[in-house]
Design an enzyme around this catalytic site. Structure first.
Site, PDB file in Angstrom:
ATOM      1  CG  HIS A 174      -1.025  -3.584   3.420  1.00 17.64           C
ATOM      2  ND1 HIS A 174      -2.342  -3.497   3.830  1.00 17.64           N
ATOM      3  CD2 HIS A 174      -0.637  -4.846   3.712  1.00 17.64           C
ATOM      4  CE1 HIS A 174      -2.722  -4.644   4.360  1.00 17.64           C
ATOM      5  NE2 HIS A 174      -1.704  -5.490   4.298  1.00 17.64           N
ATOM      6  CG  ASP A 200      -4.575  -6.629   6.331  1.00 18.32           C
ATOM      7  OD1 ASP A 200      -4.223  -7.314   5.348  1.00 18.32           O
ATOM      8  OD2 ASP A 200      -3.770  -6.066   7.092  1.00 18.32           O
ATOM      9  NE  ARG A 210      -2.108  -9.603   9.538  1.00 17.26           N
ATOM     10  CZ  ARG A 210      -2.834  -9.591   8.446  1.00 17.26           C
ATOM     11  NH1 ARG A 210      -2.321  -9.175   7.297  1.00 17.26           N
ATOM     12  NH2 ARG A 210      -4.072 -10.001   8.454  1.00 17.26           N
ATOM     13  CG  HIS A 213      -3.919  -7.034   0.756  1.00 19.10           C
ATOM     14  ND1 HIS A 213      -2.587  -7.085   0.414  1.00 19.10           N
ATOM     15  CD2 HIS A 213      -3.972  -7.365   2.071  1.00 19.10           C
ATOM     16  CE1 HIS A 213      -1.865  -7.434   1.455  1.00 19.10           C
ATOM     17  NE2 HIS A 213      -2.678  -7.605   2.491  1.00 19.10           N
TER      18      HIS A 213
HETATM   19  C1  SIN Z   1       0.418  -8.227   5.171  1.00 18.69           C
HETATM   20  O1  SIN Z   1      -0.206  -8.123   4.134  1.00 18.69           O
HETATM   21  O2  SIN Z   1      -0.118  -8.134   6.266  1.00 18.69           O
HETATM   22  C2  SIN Z   1       1.909  -8.467   5.125  1.00 18.69           C
HETATM   23  C3  SIN Z   1       2.670  -7.217   4.920  1.00 18.69           C
HETATM   24  C4  SIN Z   1       4.141  -7.467   4.904  1.00 18.69           C
HETATM   25  O3  SIN Z   1       4.586  -8.577   5.172  1.00 18.69           O
HETATM   26  O4  SIN Z   1       4.880  -6.540   4.597  1.00 18.69           O
END
Ligand code: SIN
Length: 310
Positions: A278, A122, A293, A120
């Site tokens: 990612h 974000d 995050r 995805h």
């Molecule tokens: C996310 O999608 O922001 C999480 C990525 C992760 O935990 O590696």
């Protein structure tokens, strides 16, 4: 250390003649997608030259990671604000007293799926999706828990000119419904995760974006679709849409476009949602994994013009 297969190629982006400015070392992955940055302390304020150097490195490499950066929540917030205003982060409860910091957490005994465990970009369902995401590692399991990144620019460049021309004017429909809708994936898993996910009927709203977007800073085109939030291609039948998106998702996540990121505690990683996807991996049942995050606000994705596909 991340599994980068990196070469010895290092380069400093600051002026070597100015001894008052610390040298930033940028160590790119061989393919140019992703780079490690050392030589600076992210807890200290960054001078304009350093910010400029980091922005140049991000424009080129799309994913940057900074090992050994212990940061308080306040320092993480301050570093985030050097890139722009905070983004909006719906559907996940932030940390108390830090409304822009989310805790990505998996406890050792957790049975829920891995958060973010599918390709995805974000919040691509937002009319103005976040430009960047910043993730700071606190607790990293001894094995597993890598994050995969896929380069949407390289995936676009690898397509034939005729196929690019067909894709360039298309728009895709995005929504948060699959993960965050009232009947969505995380609603079914409620109570099984240490994170507070807030499913909502609002998640069923849709937004359309260009299927290929032009990066507002570099001008580079990148495929801007993902299997979590992109539902369909605007104007296509479900069958046509499924076939085209299925092909593109498989294409974008082919090995030559993917970088596997290995974390270490106190590592900060920053990526550009405008040009990469990612995917968080599992493989660490029985161990905790905790990261903090933030996101940086972005713009409405810009389409390619009719001419100048590249
Ligand atoms: C996310 O999608 O922001 C999480 C990525 C992760 O935990 O590696």
């Amino acid at each position: 250390m991340p599994d980068t297969g990196r070469t010895d190629a290092t380069k400093t982006l600051n002026s070597p003649s100015d001894s008052s400015v610390p040298l930033i070392v940028v160590r790119p992955n061989p393919g140019g997608f992703g780079a490690e940055i050392t030589g600076l302390d992210l807890a200290a304020p960054l001078d304009p030259e350093t910010r400029h150097a980091l922005k140049a490195a991000l424009a080129r490499h799309a994913v940057l990671w900074f090992p050994d950066q212990p940061l308080s929540h306040e320092a993480l917030e301050a570093f985030t604000l050097t890139w722009g205003a905070f983004g909006r982060d719906p559907y996940i409860k932030p940390l108390d007293a830090h409304p822009h910091v989310l805790e990505v957490r998996r406890d050792p005994d957790e049975t829920a799926s891995v958060f973010g465990g599918a390709w995805h970009s974000d919040w691509s369902f937002e009319p103005e999706p976040p430009s960047l995401t910043i993730l700071h590692a606190k607790v990293i399991p001894p094995t597993g828990g890598d994050t995969l990144f896929a380069d949407g620019r390289a995936a676009w460049r690898a397509l034939s000119p005729a196929f690019q021309a067909m894709l360039a004017p298309l728009r895709a429909i995005h929504s948060a419904s699959r993960p965050y809708g009232a009947g969505g994936f995380y609603a079914q898993e409620k109570g099984r995760t240490g994170m507070t996910i807030l499913p909502s009927p609002e998640a069923d709203r849709t937004t359309t974006h260009p299927l290929v977007r032009r990066h507002p800073l570099t001008g580079e085109p990148a495929l801007f679709i993902n299997p979590v939030y992109t539902l369909s291609v605007d104007g296509f039948s479900p069958e046509e849409s499924g076939a085209l998106l299925g092909f593109l998702f498989a294409h974008m996540t082919k090995e030559p476009f993917v970088y596997r990121h290995r974390w270490a505690p106190n590592m900060l990683t920053l990526w550009d949602n405008r040009c990469c996807l990612h995917n968080a991996t599992g493989g660490y049942d029985g161990y905790a994994r905790v990261l903090h995050r933030t996101t940086v606000a972005g713009d409405a994705p810009m389409p390619l013009k009719e001419r100048g596909l590249n």
